[in-house]
Scaffold this motif. Sequence first.
Motif, PDB file in Angstrom:
ATOM      1  N   MET B 215       1.017  -1.285   0.015  1.00  0.00           N
ATOM      2  CA  MET B 215       0.194   0.078  -0.029  1.00  0.00           C
ATOM      3  C   MET B 215       0.945   1.248   0.017  1.00  0.00           C
ATOM      4  O   MET B 215       1.984   1.217   0.574  1.00  0.00           O
ATOM      5  CB  MET B 215      -1.074  -0.030   1.136  1.00  0.00           C
ATOM      6  CG  MET B 215      -0.312  -0.261   2.448  1.00  0.00           C
ATOM      7  SD  MET B 215      -1.642  -0.330   3.825  1.00  0.00           S
ATOM      8  CE  MET B 215      -2.552  -1.871   3.428  1.00  0.00           C
ATOM      9  N   ALA B 216       0.309   2.313  -0.454  1.00  0.00           N
ATOM     10  CA  ALA B 216       0.970   3.535  -0.553  1.00  0.00           C
ATOM     11  C   ALA B 216       0.671   4.451   0.436  1.00  0.00           C
ATOM     12  O   ALA B 216       1.692   5.152   1.094  1.00  0.00           O
ATOM     13  CB  ALA B 216       0.940   4.273  -1.927  1.00  0.00           C
ATOM     14  N   CYS B 217      -0.787   4.775   0.652  1.00  0.00           N
ATOM     15  CA  CYS B 217      -1.037   5.710   1.437  1.00  0.00           C
ATOM     16  C   CYS B 217      -1.624   5.208   2.953  1.00  0.00           C
ATOM     17  O   CYS B 217      -1.433   5.986   4.026  1.00  0.00           O
ATOM     18  CB  CYS B 217      -2.182   6.806   1.048  1.00  0.00           C
ATOM     19  SG  CYS B 217      -3.944   5.915   0.629  1.00  0.00           S
ATOM     20  N   VAL B 219      -4.607   5.088   3.962  1.00  0.00           N
ATOM     21  CA  VAL B 219      -6.070   5.785   4.276  1.00  0.00           C
ATOM     22  C   VAL B 219      -7.070   5.645   3.312  1.00  0.00           C
ATOM     23  O   VAL B 219      -8.084   6.371   3.689  1.00  0.00           O
ATOM     24  CB  VAL B 219      -5.550   7.223   4.706  1.00  0.00           C
ATOM     25  CG1 VAL B 219      -4.414   7.260   5.831  1.00  0.00           C
ATOM     26  CG2 VAL B 219      -5.154   8.101   3.675  1.00  0.00           C
ATOM     27  N   GLY B 220      -6.668   4.895   2.256  1.00  0.00           N
ATOM     28  CA  GLY B 220      -7.871   4.495   1.206  1.00  0.00           C
ATOM     29  C   GLY B 220      -8.019   5.500  -0.057  1.00  0.00           C
ATOM     30  O   GLY B 220      -8.617   5.635  -0.557  1.00  0.00           O
ATOM     31  N   ALA B 221      -6.763   6.204  -0.139  1.00  0.00           N
ATOM     32  CA  ALA B 221      -7.099   7.263  -1.121  1.00  0.00           C
ATOM     33  C   ALA B 221      -6.033   6.744  -2.507  1.00  0.00           C
ATOM     34  O   ALA B 221      -6.754   6.890  -3.556  1.00  0.00           O
ATOM     35  CB  ALA B 221      -6.308   8.508  -0.898  1.00  0.00           C
ATOM     36  N   CYS B 222      -5.091   5.983  -2.180  1.00  0.00           N
ATOM     37  CA  CYS B 222      -4.356   5.482  -3.427  1.00  0.00           C
ATOM     38  C   CYS B 222      -4.811   4.379  -4.138  1.00  0.00           C
ATOM     39  O   CYS B 222      -4.590   3.938  -5.344  1.00  0.00           O
ATOM     40  CB  CYS B 222      -2.919   5.361  -3.205  1.00  0.00           C
ATOM     41  SG  CYS B 222      -2.426   3.719  -2.277  1.00  0.00           S
ATOM     42  N   LEU B 223      -5.831   3.816  -3.781  1.00  0.00           N
ATOM     43  CA  LEU B 223      -6.363   2.512  -4.165  1.00  0.00           C
ATOM     44  C   LEU B 223      -5.393   1.421  -4.641  1.00  0.00           C
ATOM     45  O   LEU B 223      -5.712   0.597  -5.807  1.00  0.00           O
ATOM     46  CB  LEU B 223      -7.232   2.889  -5.469  1.00  0.00           C
ATOM     47  CG  LEU B 223      -8.432   3.720  -5.331  1.00  0.00           C
ATOM     48  CD1 LEU B 223      -9.004   3.961  -6.557  1.00  0.00           C
ATOM     49  CD2 LEU B 223      -9.264   3.640  -4.163  1.00  0.00           C
ATOM     50  N   GLY B 224      -4.100   1.326  -3.992  1.00  0.00           N
ATOM     51  CA  GLY B 224      -3.167   0.475  -4.203  1.00  0.00           C
ATOM     52  C   GLY B 224      -3.383  -0.908  -3.546  1.00  0.00           C
ATOM     53  O   GLY B 224      -3.047  -1.876  -4.302  1.00  0.00           O
ATOM     54  N   CYS B 225      -4.134  -0.935  -2.597  1.00  0.00           N
ATOM     55  CA  CYS B 225      -4.072  -2.297  -1.896  1.00  0.00           C
ATOM     56  C   CYS B 225      -5.202  -2.779  -1.856  1.00  0.00           C
ATOM     57  O   CYS B 225      -6.037  -3.209  -0.989  1.00  0.00           O
ATOM     58  CB  CYS B 225      -3.979  -2.180  -0.319  1.00  0.00           C
ATOM     59  SG  CYS B 225      -4.951  -1.058   0.665  1.00  0.00           S
ATOM     60  N   ARG B 242     -10.666  -1.977  -0.468  1.00  0.00           N
ATOM     61  CA  ARG B 242      -9.484  -1.368   0.079  1.00  0.00           C
ATOM     62  C   ARG B 242      -9.240  -2.007   1.408  1.00  0.00           C
ATOM     63  O   ARG B 242      -9.722  -1.734   2.339  1.00  0.00           O
ATOM     64  CB  ARG B 242      -9.588   0.142   0.349  1.00  0.00           C
ATOM     65  CG  ARG B 242      -9.769   0.852  -0.907  1.00  0.00           C
ATOM     66  CD  ARG B 242     -10.323   2.228  -0.542  1.00  0.00           C
ATOM     67  NE  ARG B 242     -11.703   2.294   0.193  1.00  0.00           N
ATOM     68  CZ  ARG B 242     -12.225   3.395   0.594  1.00  0.00           C
ATOM     69  NH1 ARG B 242     -11.667   4.692   0.598  1.00  0.00           N
ATOM     70  NH2 ARG B 242     -12.986   3.297   1.409  1.00  0.00           N
TER      71      ARG B 242
END
Lengths: 301, 257
Positions: B215-217, B219-225, B242
Motif C-alpha cells: 500500500m502507498a497511503c 488511508v484509502g486514497a491511493c487504491l493500491g491495496c 481497500r
Amino acid sequence: MNTKVTIAGVTLQNPVMTASGTFGSGMEYGEFVDLNKLGAVVTKGVANVPWAGNPTPRVAEVYGGMLNAIGLQNPGIDVFIERDIPFLKQYQTKIIVNVCGKTVADYIEVVEKLGDTGVDMLEINVSCPNVKEGAIAFGQKTDALFDITSQIKKHAVQPVIMKLSPNVTDISEMARAAEAAGADAISLINTLTGMKIDIHKRTFALANKTGGMSGPAIKPIAVRMVYQAASAVKIPVIGMGGICNAEDAIEFLLAGASAVSVGAANFFNPYATEEIVRGIEAYMEQYKIEDVKELIGAVQS
Amino acid sequence: MQKKKLTATVKSQQKIAEGIYDLRLSTELAAEASVGQFICLYPKDKSTLLPRPISICEVDKDKETLRLVYRVAGKGTAEFSGLKEGETVEILGNLGNGFPLEKGAGKRVFIMGGGIGIPPMLELSKRLSAEKQIIVGYRDRDTFLKEELEQNGSVYVATEDGSVGSRGNVMDAIRENGLCADVIYACGPMPMLRAIKGYAQEKGIPAYISLEEHMACGVGACLGCVVKTKNIDSHSHVNNARICTDGPVFEAGEVDI
C-alpha cells in the motif's frame, strides 16, 4: 499579501492543488488537512462507467519515489456526481475533475455529464501510462492530442486543462498542440513510465510490469518540462512532479507554473498540502513578495 | 476516531527471534486502538518514503503503549530494527477495521496465525472471551510469542521442519489434534488464508481473515491495496475493497483470494 492565482478565469485562493489519483475526492485526507485551505482539489480520474483497474500488486517503492499501476479504478461518473461532487462542494476550494476514457466518445460523455454540476474545471487525462486503451494513446502524438482536445472543447462547459505525459520526445510541441486545439490550460507532468524487478523472487514488482513513477526523484525532470512547456505556450501551466514541500512548489512557480499540484507527497506526509500553502506564504514574507503572481516564470538566467 | 500522523517515542525494542523484532511505542494512539488494526511507520531515510504498515500486537491503554512485532523485510524495517529506547519515529494510525470480537464471543474459536501473521493474534487472544484454541505455524523452533499466547488459551503449534508440534502448517495441526470450532480468526500468508477459507466453507463456519497487500497511503486514497470481492462494494462500485480501509479483516467468503 496576495496568494490568489487565476487560471482560465477561475480564481484559486492559492496556487496549491492536489494531483489526480493521490487524493481520492478529498474525503480520506479531509481527516488530516482542512480542504478549505487548498487552492483546488483535483479528483481521481473518472470515466463514463466504473473501471476495475489493474491486478495487485499495484504499487512499489523505488529510490526516492514510487511506481503505481492502479489502472484508473473509478466508480464511474454517475456515482461520482451523486457522491463526490456534493462532498467537495461543502468546502471553499475549487473542484477540478480529472476525466479519463478509452475512446473520445467516453471522454465526451463524462464532460457532458459534468456540464451542469457546478464543478470549476476539467482536467483531461491523456497521459496515464497504466491502461491499455485510451489515456496515453491520445497524449503521445501531437495530432491525436490536437484532435481529442478540440473535440472535448466543443462539448465542455468548464475550462479544459489537458494533462500531459512526460513520456514524449518533445514536450514543447505537445504543449503547443494542446494550446492550438483550444485547451484553456495544461498540467504536467504525469508519471514517468518505470519498472522494478524483485531480484529475490525474480518477478516484476507490479502485476502490470510497468508503472508510473512519481515522488521527489522525478522533480528535476518535471521542473525542466514545466519550464519548456511554459516557454512554448501562452496558456497557464499547472506544474507537478515530486513536489514535497514549499521550496519544491516555489521552484515550479519560478519555472513558469501558475499553480502546482501535490501528488505522491500526500502518501509520505498526509499534511503536505496545507504545509505547502503555509510555506509559500512564509517564503513570500521572507522575500517581501506582495503577490504570488510575481513568482510565476520569474527565474532568471 | 480520527486518524493521525504523529511522533511516537520508543519505550523498548528487542530481537525476539531471527529477523523478528519486538518494538514498544509510547503514543496516544494506544487509547483508541482496537484488535486487528494496524499502524504505519515512516522511515527517516528519505530514499524510502512510503509508510510501512505493521499490525498491532498488543495495546496497553493505561500506559499509552502499542506493541509491534515485525519481521525485517527490507530497508524500512531494517531501519526500524535499529530504533533505541528514547528515540522517536513518525507513525500514522489507527488504521483499518480490526477483528469483530462479538462474532466469536462465548463460542469455540480457532485463533490462527502463521509466521509474521501471529502478532495481531496475541491481542485478539487476550481480548476475546471464548473457548480459545490458538493454532500457530512457524518455520522452525524459533516460536516467538508462544509462551504469551499460552496464557490466553490452548496453544497448538505447527512447524515446517517438524521441530516443534505438528510437522507442516496450521491445517496439519488442526487435523492432527482433531480440533473443531464455530468461528475462525486468522492472519498469515496467503496460502494459509486460502486453506482456511476452504476449510471454513467445508465446515460451514465463518472465518475472519486479516489480509495484507502493498500500500502507498494507508488511508484509502491511493487504491493500491485492493482485494477482489464477491459483492460490489459501496466505495469502489467495482469488486475491489481497500484492504487498508475496508479491511484488513474480511469474512473469508466475501473476498476472492
